[in-house]
Design an enzyme around this catalytic site. Sequence first.
Site, PDB file in Angstrom:
ATOM      1  N   VAL A   1       0.408  -0.554   0.121  1.00 46.28           N
ATOM      2  CA  VAL A   1      -0.127   0.082  -0.216  1.00 46.28           C
ATOM      3  C   VAL A   1       0.983   0.784   0.027  1.00 46.28           C
ATOM      4  CG1 VAL A   1      -1.459   1.294   1.476  1.00 46.28           C
ATOM      5  CG2 VAL A   1      -1.882  -0.895   1.567  1.00 46.28           C
ATOM      6  N   LYS A   2       0.703   2.392  -1.164  1.00 43.51           N
ATOM      7  CA  LYS A   2       1.298   3.216  -1.278  1.00 43.51           C
ATOM      8  C   LYS A   2       0.896   4.823  -0.947  1.00 43.51           C
ATOM      9  CE  LYS A   2       4.412   4.946  -4.505  1.00 43.51           C
ATOM     10  NZ  LYS A   2       4.509   5.294  -6.238  1.00 43.51           N
TER      11      LYS A   2
END
Length: 217
Positions: free
Chosen positions: A82-83
């Site tokens: 997850v960025k």
Amino acid sequence: MKFFVDSADVSAIRELNDLGLVDGVTTNPSLILKSGRDIMEVTAEICALVGGPVSAEVVAPQADAMIAEGRKLAGIAPNVAVKLPLTWEGLKACKVLSGEGRMVNVTLCFSAPQALLAAKAGASFISPFIGRLDDLAIDGIDLIGDIRTIYDNYGFETQILAASVRTVNHVLEVARIGADVMTAPPEVIRKLAVHPLTDAGLAQFLSDWEKTGQKIL
Ligand code: E4P
């Protein structure tokens, strides 16, 4: 140094992956726009193709919504990272999502103190953007060096993912200074193979070979 491909173009990723050059992939909202694909569908496709981490970026500004978006993106496949943006809200979301055992890539990092915060919040990856610093005549490679020193001083396990890599020299410099990972567009990775002396040498060898009149097959 691991190689990530900075792209949401599945065919370009596949070509590099077939050569064994792809340890992971990074995407961002601009790359999703460029691909013309649905984020959930294209991320699933890339995750199935590539064994390593595939970063997919949240777009909500507040931590609670970032966490919800992050959980949804992480549900696509076990190799989604997850960025999250390096904002105060992003750090809150990083703490929660990494505490749940999810891979988190903290992005849009432009200073070593920011990188220190991301490591303390449990990020798996920190993404310093070197090309965008170079655009402002600030040395992005120095930033990678500072983060390397700080992380090594205190034994942080957060991996330094050199991002916004735009040139062959960027790749060389981040490898020299000890980035754990670099992410670059497919065209930059292809350019790593190019050298004019290789081309000139090959042309000479082929011309001489023709004069021998021989065949190997
Ligand atoms: C990294 O994760 C980013 O997607 C990317 O490297 C940004 O590169 P750019 O500054 O060339 O857009």
